[in-house]
Design an enzyme around this catalytic site. Structure first.
Site, PDB file in Angstrom:
ATOM      1  N   GLU A 116       0.700  -1.425  -0.325  1.00 47.97           N
ATOM      2  CA  GLU A 116      -0.044  -0.092  -0.012  1.00 47.97           C
ATOM      3  C   GLU A 116       1.430   1.103   0.098  1.00 47.97           C
ATOM      4  O   GLU A 116       0.590   1.943  -0.737  1.00 47.97           O
ATOM      5  CB  GLU A 116      -0.732   0.000   1.615  1.00 47.97           C
ATOM      6  N   GLU A 136      -3.286  -8.941   3.845  1.00 48.47           N
ATOM      7  CA  GLU A 136      -4.148  -8.904   4.746  1.00 48.47           C
ATOM      8  C   GLU A 136      -5.719  -9.671   5.642  1.00 48.47           C
ATOM      9  O   GLU A 136      -5.461 -10.180   6.186  1.00 48.47           O
ATOM     10  CB  GLU A 136      -4.904  -7.716   4.980  1.00 48.47           C
TER      11      GLU A 136
END
Length: 262
Positions: A116, A136
């Site tokens: 990210e 995640e």
């Protein structure tokens, strides 16, 4: 290298290029609160430095970034954790809103939060052996540091869903094919290639780079008609600048332009 804040991020200055370097190599440059605060300070510093026309984001040592610091994340899940949950978005906006184009050099590892971290960069150079993906969903959550919003803008919704919901690493060749990264090279060459890419960018007119980035960043945020008007308004601001005249005169005279940002 000039240290920033607590010393977990450094800035190397090279003519019109600045290298922002994650400098926590003993922890594989994992992001804790100090490092994230340092990143915000570093990007605000380079953004405000007039001579800088392009920026790289690199990791000290063999790895770009291992993601979020696991000790910090373990503390974060405690009900009474005193963790600044708005800090990571602040980092990403500092990168995204820098007036200069930013080139990420992603070598060997950039999972989860590190993935990210690269998304608001304007260009991504990826190592051919890099572990690069959003993990995640295998950890009981989903990427909510910008992954579900910035990634579809880069690769489209269907491919973004595949990356997010499978939780698997993205093959570097596939990452290049779908436009997630701009180039794949040997991991040992990533940092040098990112620097060379940024140097090539820095040869262009600084106002052209800045205004072009502003117009492009607005493309997905406003309707087409407003975007075209915004593009024209930015272009008109440059019509009477010294660099605009210099660019045309240099081309007509068959010489390299000398841009000053004026």
């Amino acid at each position: 290298m000039e240290s920033v804040g607590t010393g977990l991020v450094g800035i190397d200055w090279h003519d019109h290029r600045a290298d922002v370097v994650l400098s926590r190599a003993e922890k594989r440059n994992a992001m804790n609160e100090d490092l994230m605060n340092d990143l915000v300070e570093a990007f605000r510093t380079v953004d405000g430095t007039e001579d800088v026309r392009a920026v790289t984001l690199l990791g000290d040592g063999p790895v770009f970034c291992a993601g979020m610091d696991l000790e910090m994340m373990r503390e974060r899940v405690e009900p009474d954790a005193d963790i600044d949950r708005d800090l990571f978005p602040e980092v990403l906006f500092a990168i995204e809103e820098a007036r200069q184009p930013v080139v990420a050099g992603i070598k060997r590892a950039a999972p989860a939060g590190a993935f990210e971290l690269t998304l608001p960069c304007d260009f991504r150079i990826l190592g051919s052996e890099a572990k690069y993906g959003l993990l995640e969903v295998a950890l009981g959550t989903f990427p909510h540091g910008g992954g579900t919003q910035r990634l579809p803008r880069l690769v489209g919704l269907s491919k973004a869903k595949e990356i997010v919901l499978t939780g698997e690493f993205v093959d570097p060749g596939e990452a290049e094919r779908i436009g997630l990264v701009h180039e794949v090279c040997d991991d040992d060459a990533v940092d040098d290639r990112a620097r060379a890419f940024a140097d090539d960018l820095a040869e262009n007119a600084p106002l052209g780079l800045e205004y072009g980035k502003r117009a492009l960043n607005a493309a997905f945020d406003i309707p087409l008609e407003r975007g075209l008007a915004y593009e024209r308004s930015l272009g008109h601001e440059l019509d009477h600048t010294r660099d605009y005249r210099e660019g045309f005169e240099a081309r007509l005279e068959g010489r390299e332009p000398e841009f000053t940002g004026e």
